[in-house]
Design a protein around this motif. Structure first.
Motif, PDB file in Angstrom:
ATOM      1  N   MET A 110     -38.742  18.729   9.102  1.00 36.81           N
ATOM      2  CA  MET A 110     -39.230  19.792   8.229  1.00 36.81           C
ATOM      3  C   MET A 110     -38.221  20.037   7.120  1.00 36.81           C
ATOM      4  O   MET A 110     -37.019  20.003   7.353  1.00 36.81           O
ATOM      5  CB  MET A 110     -39.432  21.080   9.027  1.00 36.81           C
ATOM      6  N   GLN A 111     -38.763  20.315   5.968  1.00 40.85           N
ATOM      7  CA  GLN A 111     -37.889  20.562   4.834  1.00 40.85           C
ATOM      8  C   GLN A 111     -37.285  21.958   4.927  1.00 40.85           C
ATOM      9  O   GLN A 111     -37.919  22.907   5.365  1.00 40.85           O
ATOM     10  CB  GLN A 111     -38.669  20.421   3.533  1.00 40.85           C
ATOM     11  N   GLY A 112     -36.044  22.087   4.506  1.00 42.53           N
ATOM     12  CA  GLY A 112     -35.359  23.357   4.514  1.00 42.53           C
ATOM     13  C   GLY A 112     -34.521  23.587   5.751  1.00 42.53           C
ATOM     14  O   GLY A 112     -33.851  24.606   5.854  1.00 42.53           O
ATOM     15  N   LEU A 113     -34.534  22.668   6.702  1.00 36.43           N
ATOM     16  CA  LEU A 113     -33.747  22.839   7.912  1.00 36.43           C
ATOM     17  C   LEU A 113     -32.417  22.108   7.859  1.00 36.43           C
ATOM     18  O   LEU A 113     -31.516  22.436   8.626  1.00 36.43           O
ATOM     19  CB  LEU A 113     -34.542  22.374   9.137  1.00 36.43           C
ATOM     20  N   THR A 114     -32.273  21.157   6.978  1.00 31.78           N
ATOM     21  CA  THR A 114     -30.998  20.474   6.826  1.00 31.78           C
ATOM     22  C   THR A 114     -30.319  20.996   5.562  1.00 31.78           C
ATOM     23  O   THR A 114     -30.953  21.592   4.684  1.00 31.78           O
ATOM     24  CB  THR A 114     -31.192  18.955   6.711  1.00 31.78           C
ATOM     25  N   LEU A 115     -29.038  20.763   5.479  1.00 26.31           N
ATOM     26  CA  LEU A 115     -28.273  21.262   4.335  1.00 26.31           C
ATOM     27  C   LEU A 115     -28.688  20.559   3.040  1.00 26.31           C
ATOM     28  O   LEU A 115     -28.752  21.193   1.980  1.00 26.31           O
ATOM     29  CB  LEU A 115     -26.780  21.073   4.599  1.00 26.31           C
ATOM     30  N   GLN A 116     -29.022  19.288   3.115  1.00 29.83           N
ATOM     31  CA  GLN A 116     -29.437  18.551   1.913  1.00 29.83           C
ATOM     32  C   GLN A 116     -30.780  19.064   1.400  1.00 29.83           C
ATOM     33  O   GLN A 116     -30.968  19.243   0.195  1.00 29.83           O
ATOM     34  CB  GLN A 116     -29.527  17.061   2.211  1.00 29.83           C
ATOM     35  N   SER A 117     -31.724  19.295   2.286  1.00 30.83           N
ATOM     36  CA  SER A 117     -33.024  19.786   1.820  1.00 30.83           C
ATOM     37  C   SER A 117     -32.941  21.251   1.411  1.00 30.83           C
ATOM     38  O   SER A 117     -33.740  21.722   0.593  1.00 30.83           O
ATOM     39  CB  SER A 117     -34.091  19.581   2.891  1.00 30.83           C
ATOM     40  N   LEU A 118     -31.976  21.991   1.968  1.00 27.30           N
ATOM     41  CA  LEU A 118     -31.805  23.388   1.568  1.00 27.30           C
ATOM     42  C   LEU A 118     -31.255  23.482   0.148  1.00 27.30           C
ATOM     43  O   LEU A 118     -31.547  24.447  -0.570  1.00 27.30           O
ATOM     44  CB  LEU A 118     -30.869  24.091   2.553  1.00 27.30           C
ATOM     45  N   LYS A 119     -30.490  22.465  -0.277  1.00 21.62           N
ATOM     46  CA  LYS A 119     -30.001  22.438  -1.651  1.00 21.62           C
ATOM     47  C   LYS A 119     -31.147  22.232  -2.635  1.00 21.62           C
ATOM     48  O   LYS A 119     -31.095  22.714  -3.764  1.00 21.62           O
ATOM     49  CB  LYS A 119     -28.964  21.328  -1.823  1.00 21.62           C
ATOM     50  N   LYS A 120     -32.193  21.553  -2.211  1.00 25.28           N
ATOM     51  CA  LYS A 120     -33.358  21.347  -3.081  1.00 25.28           C
ATOM     52  C   LYS A 120     -34.240  22.589  -3.135  1.00 25.28           C
ATOM     53  O   LYS A 120     -34.836  22.889  -4.168  1.00 25.28           O
ATOM     54  CB  LYS A 120     -34.186  20.170  -2.572  1.00 25.28           C
ATOM     55  N   HIS A 121     -34.326  23.316  -2.019  1.00 27.42           N
ATOM     56  CA  HIS A 121     -35.177  24.513  -1.942  1.00 27.42           C
ATOM     57  C   HIS A 121     -34.295  25.754  -1.828  1.00 27.42           C
ATOM     58  O   HIS A 121     -34.132  26.334  -0.775  1.00 27.42           O
ATOM     59  CB  HIS A 121     -36.108  24.413  -0.722  1.00 27.42           C
ATOM     60  N   LYS A 122     -33.746  26.171  -2.956  1.00 24.04           N
ATOM     61  CA  LYS A 122     -32.804  27.284  -2.976  1.00 24.04           C
ATOM     62  C   LYS A 122     -33.463  28.620  -2.663  1.00 24.04           C
ATOM     63  O   LYS A 122     -32.792  29.572  -2.283  1.00 24.04           O
ATOM     64  CB  LYS A 122     -32.105  27.346  -4.321  1.00 24.04           C
ATOM     65  N   ALA A 123     -34.762  28.717  -2.762  1.00 20.99           N
ATOM     66  CA  ALA A 123     -35.456  29.971  -2.482  1.00 20.99           C
ATOM     67  C   ALA A 123     -35.468  30.300  -0.992  1.00 20.99           C
ATOM     68  O   ALA A 123     -35.735  31.437  -0.612  1.00 20.99           O
ATOM     69  CB  ALA A 123     -36.886  29.910  -3.001  1.00 20.99           C
TER      70      ALA A 123
END
Length: 81
Positions: A1-14
């Protein structure tokens, strides 16, 4: 799922404020439960040392405000078991 890793959290700053608010809420709930477990007179951790912890509060004066009644001269309304 997106937003659960640090790399994907950098893409979804909201999603960062969502995680911060959730963490603060969980921390507050844990703090409140620990406070209730350690400060409440109804909780006893050792039945041998203090079998009836509520009896400690029978003769203590509680701070009530009433311009009509003087609560300091009355006996406790707590039931005797």
């Amino acid at each position: 799922m997106q937003g659960l890793t640090l790399q994907s959290l950098k893409k979804h700053k909201a999603l960062i404020p969502l995680y911060v608010c959730t963490a603060l809420g969980c921390g507050g709930a844990v703090f409140y439960l620990v406070r209730l477990a350690t400060r409440s007179p109804e909780v006893t951790w050792s039945r041998r040392n203090n079998p009836e912890p509520w009896e400690e509060y029978r003769n203590k004066q509680h701070k009530f405000y009433s311009p009509i009644r003087d609560y300091s001269k009355e006996e406790s309304q707590a039931p005797k078991y």
